[in-house]
Design an enzyme around this catalytic site. Structure first.
Site, PDB file in Angstrom:
ATOM      1  N   ASP A  58       0.785  -1.017   0.098  1.00  0.00           N
ATOM      2  CA  ASP A  58       0.173   0.003   0.093  1.00  0.00           C
ATOM      3  C   ASP A  58       0.987   1.383   0.069  1.00  0.00           C
ATOM      4  OD1 ASP A  58      -2.398   1.738   0.426  1.00  0.00           O
ATOM      5  OD2 ASP A  58      -1.503   1.764   2.558  1.00  0.00           O
ATOM      6  N   LYS A 114     -10.149  -1.352  -2.705  1.00  0.00           N
ATOM      7  CA  LYS A 114     -10.241  -1.974  -1.425  1.00  0.00           C
ATOM      8  C   LYS A 114     -11.444  -1.748  -0.606  1.00  0.00           C
ATOM      9  CE  LYS A 114      -5.381  -1.318  -1.390  1.00  0.00           C
ATOM     10  NZ  LYS A 114      -4.232  -0.459  -0.738  1.00  0.00           N
ATOM     11  N   ASP A 118      -1.492  -0.717   6.068  1.00  0.00           N
ATOM     12  CA  ASP A 118      -1.867   0.128   7.548  1.00  0.00           C
ATOM     13  C   ASP A 118      -3.261  -0.056   7.700  1.00  0.00           C
ATOM     14  OD1 ASP A 118      -2.536   3.292   7.329  1.00  0.00           O
ATOM     15  OD2 ASP A 118      -1.831   2.212   5.345  1.00  0.00           O
ATOM     16  N   THR A 155      -2.659   1.056  -4.686  1.00  0.00           N
ATOM     17  CA  THR A 155      -3.237   2.311  -3.835  1.00  0.00           C
ATOM     18  C   THR A 155      -4.528   2.702  -4.349  1.00  0.00           C
ATOM     19  OG1 THR A 155      -2.632   4.663  -3.666  1.00  0.00           O
ATOM     20  CG2 THR A 155      -1.955   3.640  -5.872  1.00  0.00           C
ATOM     21  N   SER A 156      -5.370   3.148  -3.379  1.00  0.00           N
ATOM     22  CA  SER A 156      -6.562   3.721  -3.684  1.00  0.00           C
ATOM     23  C   SER A 156      -6.410   4.986  -4.446  1.00  0.00           C
ATOM     24  CB  SER A 156      -7.333   3.653  -2.461  1.00  0.00           C
ATOM     25  OG  SER A 156      -7.534   2.544  -2.075  1.00  0.00           O
ATOM     26  N   ASP A 190      -0.152   5.288   0.959  1.00  0.00           N
ATOM     27  CA  ASP A 190      -0.324   6.328   1.889  1.00  0.00           C
ATOM     28  C   ASP A 190      -0.624   5.481   3.146  1.00  0.00           C
ATOM     29  OD1 ASP A 190      -0.273   8.449  -0.127  1.00  0.00           O
ATOM     30  OD2 ASP A 190      -2.263   8.026  -0.460  1.00  0.00           O
TER      31      ASP A 190
END
Length: 220
Positions: free
Chosen positions: A17, A143, A168, A111-112, A19
């Site tokens: 991931d 996600k 995270d 990543t989103s 951020d």
């Protein structure tokens, strides 16, 4: 308790991931959403709470159902792009050394966010960008769906059981678990529910991640 997948053979892949895992930009995200909420006269705390667990268009539908979602998205994108250019943030300790030690073609980013922002932040923090980046535009389901992680594995030519996910956030952890991958949590004081291993910081996890990637360490 979800049993951890056991990689077969020497092939190992690591999916990160971004951020909150590699880049410390959580305060930036909070500020962006607070600024966006203020522009529309909304409760910034409530908007941020919803935004943490939904994709932007879903957030707009919940917090501003009477607004044009495309206008909302354009305003959010402008704020996020400005933050990439001028915001104050950095890479977590050990991130540059860890990514630099991984062999090309054995790791990727999931990543989103959007790839151009990832590249902008990585350029400002000195992090290397891998060949595989699966962003919000690359998949139709974000996600906690397993789709982003499965997409990254496919691009790397990897099977799910050969992959280690570093996350995270609860939604990312659920995505990795649903994809049938080993999942380690980092940068949280307490373990996110479901992770196979937990590390308080990314730097504490670095040696174990490298050991997994080189085949000398177990995901357990």
């Amino acid at each position: 308790m979800i049993s951890e997948p056991r990689p077969s053979g020497a092939k190992r892949y690591v999916l990160f991931d971004v951020d909150g895992t590699l880049i410390d930009a959580l305060d930036n995200q909070r500020l962006v959403w607070r600024t966006w909420a203020a522009r529309y006269g909304l409760d910034p705390d409530e908007v941020h709470r919803v935004a943490l667990r939904t994709r932007p268009m879903e957030t707009f539908a919940q917090v501003a159902p009477d607004r044009d979602p495309h206008e909302c998205l354009a305003a959010l994108h402008a704020l996020e792009d400005e933050d990439v250019r001028t915001g104050v943030y950095g890479a977590f300790d050990g991130a540059a050394e860890l990514l630099g030690a991984l062999r090309p073609g054995t790791w990727g980013l999931v990543t989103s966010n959007y790839e151009h922002r990832v590249r902008g932040r990585f350029a400002r923090t000195g992090l290397p960008v891998p060949e595989v980046v699966v962003d919000a535009a690359a998949v139709t389901e974000g996600k906690p769906s397993p789709v982003p992680y499965l997409r990254a594995a496919a691009l790397l030519g990897a099977r799910p059981e050969e992959c280690l996910v570093i996350e995270d956030a609860p939604s990312g952890v659920r995505a990795g678990l649903s994809a049938g991958m080993a999942v380690w949590g980092v940068n949280t004081a307490t373990p996110v529910d479901g992770v196979h291993r937990h590390f308080a910081t990314l730097s504490e996890a670095a040696d174990a991640i490298l050991a997994f990637a080189t085949g000398s360490g177990s995901p357990a």
